[in-house]
Scaffold this active site. Structure first.
Site, mmCIF file in Angstrom:
data_model
loop_
_atom_site.group_PDB
_atom_site.id
_atom_site.type_symbol
_atom_site.label_atom_id
_atom_site.label_comp_id
_atom_site.label_asym_id
_atom_site.label_seq_id
_atom_site.Cartn_x
_atom_site.Cartn_y
_atom_site.Cartn_z
ATOM 1 N N SER A 156 0.694 -0.929 0.091
ATOM 2 C CA SER A 156 0.205 0.020 0.275
ATOM 3 C C SER A 156 0.852 0.983 0.127
ATOM 4 O O SER A 156 2.018 1.148 0.627
ATOM 5 C CB SER A 156 -1.099 -0.060 0.973
ATOM 6 O OG SER A 156 -1.947 1.319 1.288
ATOM 7 N N TYR B 64 -1.807 -0.767 10.114
ATOM 8 C CA TYR B 64 -1.693 -0.992 9.141
ATOM 9 C C TYR B 64 -0.581 -1.114 8.004
ATOM 10 O O TYR B 64 0.177 -1.407 7.672
ATOM 11 C CB TYR B 64 -2.879 -0.607 8.551
ATOM 12 C CG TYR B 64 -3.212 -0.651 6.858
ATOM 13 C CD1 TYR B 64 -3.445 -1.895 6.203
ATOM 14 C CD2 TYR B 64 -3.150 0.249 6.049
ATOM 15 C CE1 TYR B 64 -3.799 -2.011 4.922
ATOM 16 C CE2 TYR B 64 -3.179 -0.213 4.783
ATOM 17 C CZ TYR B 64 -3.722 -0.683 4.393
ATOM 18 O OH TYR B 64 -3.986 -1.048 3.029
#
Ligand SMILES: NC(=O)c1ccc[n+]([C@@H]2O[C@H](COP(=O)([O-])OP(=O)(O)OC[C@H]3O[C@@H](n4cnc5c(N)ncnc54)[C@H](OP(=O)(O)O)[C@@H]3O)[C@@H](O)[C@H]2O)c1
Length: 261
Positions: free
Chosen positions: A137, A150
């Site tokens: 990401s 995350y």
């Protein structure tokens, strides 16, 4: 390029993983489809062009259970390409978040990447060909608010991929790390809150992202070209990592001032 190749896609029950399955099957790949939701995987397998796709339901938060199941399938049907795509996001502040939430994010977004890669790597190296693809990401390059666990797990996965690439260099095995910005999927809906419950609603960033199909198309092209890295998306979510290279202080100020949901 992908005709007859056996490709294992995790997180294939929705979003980017489902779109990857559709596009790779259209190019003649034989797929092994993993996620927790068996029914969605089964339905997807039946809808795909081509024969011989397999469904391998796994909970990657429980690797003690998942790894023997995966090993059994791979023993009979070794794969040429692994796409570590399954992932779970977060929407909670550091000061509020249970440690168990951090552990869960690390299990799915980091340890599963390590463990599944270790499962397939000996076969890829023995054949002297294949690919490991990890969908990280932009949060694995730039930290922002509400995503500390995350981002930590994605940074870890990016570091793992960098090390793997160095170790296997010159042995025929490609390592692609993908850095999507916002993509219109269920990622925010499924994101963990401070106590580990799903957020259960999407948010404007994700809703304004590119489509899963656009993201998958860019990934498939990067795989075909044997690229090491791909940043994909639109707007500030994909500009940020590029800006950070040259103006890290500016990006720190930008993320501190921005309201994230
Ligand atoms: N959408 C974005 O804006 C965005 C941006 C950057 C990076 N990404 C990354 O893209 C990847 C795909 O996400 P997406 O956007 O397509 O979101 P998504 O639609 O929510 O897909 C996530 C996938 O991961 C699977 N998964 C989640 N927890 C799992 C577990 N414990 N065990 C096995 N599978 C699990 C889900 O399947 P089940 O629920 O059936 O298990 C689902 O198939 C993720 O790694 C995510 O971090 C997404």
């Amino acid at each position: 390029m992908f005709k007859g190749k056996r490709i294992w896609i995790t997180g294939a029950s929705s979003g980017i993983g489902q779109a990857l399955a559709e596009q790779l099957a259209a190019q003649g790949a034989l797929l092994v489809l993993s996620a927790r939701r068996r029914a969605q995987l089964q339905q997807l397998a039946e809808s795909l062009p081509g024969q011989g796709h397999q469904v391998l339901p796994l909970d990657l938060a429980d690797l003690d259970d998942a790894l023997p199941k995966a090993r059994a399938v791979l023993a009979d049907h070794p794969v040429d390409i692994l796409i570590n795509n399954a992932g779970i996001s977060q929407r909670s502040r550091v000061q509020d978040t249970d440690l168990a939430v951090y552990r869960r994010l690390m299990e799915v977004d980091y340890f599963a990447v390590v463990a599944l890669t270790q499962l397939v790597l000996p076969t890829l190296l023995a054949k002297g060909q294949g690919q490991v693809v990890t969908v990280a990401s932009v949060a694995g390059k730039v930290g922002s608010k509400l995503r500390s666990g995350y981002s930590g797990a994605k940074f870890a996965a990016v570091g793992f991929m960098d090390c793997l690439r160095a170790e296997v260099a010159g042995q025929g095995v490609g390592c692609l790390t993908v850095f999507p910005g916002y993509v219109q999927t269920d990622i925010a809906k499924a994101a963990l809150t401070a106590t580990g419950q799903a957020q259960d609603h999407s948010d404007p960033g994700v809703d304004g992202g590119i489509s899963p199909g656009q993201c998958a198309q860019a990934i498939v092209q990067a795989m075909a070209k044997g690229k090491d890295e791909l940043i994909v998306g639109r707007g500030i979510s994909v500009l940020a990592p590029r800006l950070q290279r040259f103006f890290p202080g500016l990006v720190r100020k930008m993320v501190a001032r921005s309201q994230y949901t």
